[in-house]
Design a protein around this motif. Structure first.
Motif, PDB file in Angstrom:
ATOM      1  N   ILE A 175     -31.865  22.219 -11.960  1.00  0.00           N
ATOM      2  CA  ILE A 175     -31.016  21.121 -11.485  1.00  0.00           C
ATOM      3  C   ILE A 175     -29.884  20.880 -12.478  1.00  0.00           C
ATOM      4  O   ILE A 175     -28.706  20.781 -12.100  1.00  0.00           O
ATOM      5  CB  ILE A 175     -31.845  19.831 -11.315  1.00  0.00           C
ATOM      6  N   ARG A 176     -30.222  20.797 -13.751  1.00  0.00           N
ATOM      7  CA  ARG A 176     -29.209  20.543 -14.783  1.00  0.00           C
ATOM      8  C   ARG A 176     -28.190  21.678 -14.844  1.00  0.00           C
ATOM      9  O   ARG A 176     -26.988  21.440 -14.979  1.00  0.00           O
ATOM     10  CB  ARG A 176     -29.884  20.366 -16.142  1.00  0.00           C
ATOM     11  N   SER A 177     -28.667  22.901 -14.729  1.00  0.00           N
ATOM     12  CA  SER A 177     -27.776  24.052 -14.792  1.00  0.00           C
ATOM     13  C   SER A 177     -26.817  24.074 -13.600  1.00  0.00           C
ATOM     14  O   SER A 177     -25.605  24.266 -13.767  1.00  0.00           O
ATOM     15  CB  SER A 177     -28.606  25.336 -14.828  1.00  0.00           C
ATOM     16  N   ARG A 178     -27.348  23.873 -12.402  1.00  0.00           N
ATOM     17  CA  ARG A 178     -26.487  23.883 -11.212  1.00  0.00           C
ATOM     18  C   ARG A 178     -25.491  22.736 -11.246  1.00  0.00           C
ATOM     19  O   ARG A 178     -24.319  22.900 -10.868  1.00  0.00           O
ATOM     20  CB  ARG A 178     -27.343  23.804  -9.945  1.00  0.00           C
ATOM     21  N   LEU A 179     -25.953  21.581 -11.693  1.00  0.00           N
ATOM     22  CA  LEU A 179     -25.064  20.428 -11.756  1.00  0.00           C
ATOM     23  C   LEU A 179     -23.962  20.647 -12.790  1.00  0.00           C
ATOM     24  O   LEU A 179     -22.800  20.299 -12.564  1.00  0.00           O
ATOM     25  CB  LEU A 179     -25.865  19.162 -12.082  1.00  0.00           C
ATOM     26  N   SER A 180     -24.306  21.254 -13.913  1.00  0.00           N
ATOM     27  CA  SER A 180     -23.311  21.536 -14.946  1.00  0.00           C
ATOM     28  C   SER A 180     -22.247  22.493 -14.428  1.00  0.00           C
ATOM     29  O   SER A 180     -21.039  22.278 -14.634  1.00  0.00           O
ATOM     30  CB  SER A 180     -23.997  22.130 -16.179  1.00  0.00           C
ATOM     31  N   ARG A 181     -22.684  23.558 -13.740  1.00  0.00           N
ATOM     32  CA  ARG A 181     -21.714  24.515 -13.197  1.00  0.00           C
ATOM     33  C   ARG A 181     -20.846  23.868 -12.131  1.00  0.00           C
ATOM     34  O   ARG A 181     -19.641  24.118 -12.062  1.00  0.00           O
ATOM     35  CB  ARG A 181     -22.449  25.737 -12.634  1.00  0.00           C
ATOM     36  N   ALA A 182     -21.468  23.030 -11.293  1.00  0.00           N
ATOM     37  CA  ALA A 182     -20.700  22.365 -10.238  1.00  0.00           C
ATOM     38  C   ALA A 182     -19.668  21.415 -10.838  1.00  0.00           C
ATOM     39  O   ALA A 182     -18.517  21.356 -10.381  1.00  0.00           O
ATOM     40  CB  ALA A 182     -21.644  21.601  -9.312  1.00  0.00           C
ATOM     41  N   ARG A 183     -20.056  20.654 -11.860  1.00  0.00           N
ATOM     42  CA  ARG A 183     -19.114  19.738 -12.494  1.00  0.00           C
ATOM     43  C   ARG A 183     -17.944  20.491 -13.109  1.00  0.00           C
ATOM     44  O   ARG A 183     -16.794  20.044 -13.055  1.00  0.00           O
ATOM     45  CB  ARG A 183     -19.843  18.915 -13.563  1.00  0.00           C
ATOM     46  N   SER A 184     -18.230  21.643 -13.705  1.00  0.00           N
ATOM     47  CA  SER A 184     -17.164  22.451 -14.287  1.00  0.00           C
ATOM     48  C   SER A 184     -16.182  22.897 -13.209  1.00  0.00           C
ATOM     49  O   SER A 184     -14.955  22.839 -13.395  1.00  0.00           O
ATOM     50  CB  SER A 184     -17.776  23.668 -14.988  1.00  0.00           C
ATOM     51  N   THR A 185     -16.719  23.319 -12.064  1.00  0.00           N
ATOM     52  CA  THR A 185     -15.868  23.738 -10.948  1.00  0.00           C
ATOM     53  C   THR A 185     -15.035  22.573 -10.430  1.00  0.00           C
ATOM     54  O   THR A 185     -13.834  22.718 -10.156  1.00  0.00           O
ATOM     55  CB  THR A 185     -16.728  24.309  -9.811  1.00  0.00           C
ATOM     56  N   LEU A 186     -15.668  21.406 -10.306  1.00  0.00           N
ATOM     57  CA  LEU A 186     -14.952  20.234  -9.808  1.00  0.00           C
ATOM     58  C   LEU A 186     -13.854  19.815 -10.774  1.00  0.00           C
ATOM     59  O   LEU A 186     -12.744  19.460 -10.364  1.00  0.00           O
ATOM     60  CB  LEU A 186     -15.927  19.079  -9.571  1.00  0.00           C
ATOM     61  N   ARG A 187     -14.146  19.846 -12.076  1.00  0.00           N
ATOM     62  CA  ARG A 187     -13.134  19.494 -13.076  1.00  0.00           C
ATOM     63  C   ARG A 187     -11.918  20.398 -12.960  1.00  0.00           C
ATOM     64  O   ARG A 187     -10.772  19.942 -12.993  1.00  0.00           O
ATOM     65  CB  ARG A 187     -13.726  19.618 -14.493  1.00  0.00           C
ATOM     66  N   GLU A 188     -12.187  21.689 -12.812  1.00  0.00           N
ATOM     67  CA  GLU A 188     -11.084  22.649 -12.698  1.00  0.00           C
ATOM     68  C   GLU A 188     -10.274  22.385 -11.441  1.00  0.00           C
ATOM     69  O   GLU A 188      -9.035  22.410 -11.463  1.00  0.00           O
ATOM     70  CB  GLU A 188     -11.645  24.072 -12.683  1.00  0.00           C
ATOM     71  N   ALA A 189     -10.964  22.111 -10.324  1.00  0.00           N
ATOM     72  CA  ALA A 189     -10.270  21.862  -9.060  1.00  0.00           C
ATOM     73  C   ALA A 189      -9.462  20.575  -9.097  1.00  0.00           C
ATOM     74  O   ALA A 189      -8.443  20.442  -8.410  1.00  0.00           O
ATOM     75  CB  ALA A 189     -11.280  21.799  -7.912  1.00  0.00           C
ATOM     76  N   LEU A 190      -9.896  19.621  -9.907  1.00  0.00           N
ATOM     77  CA  LEU A 190      -9.224  18.321  -9.982  1.00  0.00           C
ATOM     78  C   LEU A 190      -8.255  18.251 -11.154  1.00  0.00           C
ATOM     79  O   LEU A 190      -7.890  17.165 -11.608  1.00  0.00           O
ATOM     80  CB  LEU A 190     -10.266  17.202 -10.093  1.00  0.00           C
ATOM     81  N   GLY A 191      -7.848  19.409 -11.657  1.00  0.00           N
ATOM     82  CA  GLY A 191      -6.861  19.428 -12.720  1.00  0.00           C
ATOM     83  C   GLY A 191      -7.351  18.844 -14.025  1.00  0.00           C
ATOM     84  O   GLY A 191      -6.573  18.251 -14.778  1.00  0.00           O
ATOM     85  N   GLY A 192      -8.637  18.989 -14.289  1.00  0.00           N
ATOM     86  CA  GLY A 192      -9.195  18.493 -15.536  1.00  0.00           C
ATOM     87  C   GLY A 192      -9.855  17.144 -15.420  1.00  0.00           C
ATOM     88  O   GLY A 192     -10.526  16.693 -16.353  1.00  0.00           O
ATOM     89  N   THR A 193      -9.678  16.463 -14.301  1.00  0.00           N
ATOM     90  CA  THR A 193     -10.326  15.167 -14.091  1.00  0.00           C
ATOM     91  C   THR A 193     -11.767  15.387 -13.669  1.00  0.00           C
ATOM     92  O   THR A 193     -12.033  16.100 -12.710  1.00  0.00           O
ATOM     93  CB  THR A 193      -9.604  14.353 -12.998  1.00  0.00           C
TER      94      THR A 193
END
Length: 208
Positions: A175-193
């Motif tokens: 869970i932690r690993s998938r959530l970490s990867r997803a957050r990284s993807t979301l940050r990149e998609a949101l221009g660092g936000t």
């Protein structure tokens, strides 16, 4: 499964979910206690992921499935929410393409849309970025299905990491690993936000 109206059942408010399930094995009407407690929450979760019309059927199917599987429920677990949300998430898995299309459609809507606000509300307010919700919807649509399940299960329910692991039947480290990867993807998609930078997904949901 037939759920008797609330006024005709002998509900015990102090009973744990596990106790209600145990009683329902001999007296099926007691399973309706879980429906009373959690149907709205399951419907809300399903509606955010698939839309209101699909959520009606999915909520009914979730509780029908749970009722059929009640004899396999681990009675040492007093809280049935992870079990129910796990069933709902598995059923949502049959609608992967519909969910992705829904998020893609949301990404094209120019203003805030129902069901998409909670994940990024505070980030939007801080950044003043009116397009952030649309970008987030597009990013959610692009996430691998397993990552999206974890993000939205944690975002749109009251489950913690261990409960999410129980729901999805995976180790909490996964869970932690998938959530970490997803957050990284979301940050990149949101221009660092990062929509989780100032608050957890759960806290953002609490302000829905």
């Amino acid at each position: 499964m037939t759920l008797r109206p609330r006024e005709h059942r002998q509900d015990l408010p102090g009973d744990s979910d596990a106790r209600a399930i145990e009683r329902s094995r001999e007296e099926p009407e007691h399973f309706a206690v879980l429906f009373d407690r959690y149907a709205d929450a399951v419907h809300h979760y399903a509606a955010r992921r698939l839309g209101g019309e699909a959520a009606e059927d999915l909520t009914a199917e979730t509780f029908t499935t749970a009722f059929k599987q009640r004899h396999r429920y681990d009675l040492s677990r007093p809280d049935a929410r992870p079990w129910l949300f796990g069933i709902a998430t598995n059923l949502i898995g049959r609608h992967r393409r519909s969910e992705a299309r829904r998020f893609k459609a949301m990404s094209r809507i120019p203003g805030p849309v129902e069901h998409e606000e909670p994940v990024a509300d505070r980030a939007v307010a801080r950044a003043g970025a009116h397009g952030l919700r649309r970008e987030l919807a597009a990013a959610l649509a692009a996430l691998p299905a397993r990552q999206r399940d974890v993000v939205l299960l944690v975002a749109w329910t009251d489950l913690g990491y261990e409960e999410a692991a129980e729901a999805l039947k995976v180790p909490v480290g996964t869970i932690r690993s998938r959530l970490s990867r997803a957050r990284s993807t979301l940050r990149e998609a949101l221009g660092g936000t990062d929509p989780t930078a100032a608050t957890t997904f759960r806290e953002a949901h609490a302000h829905d």
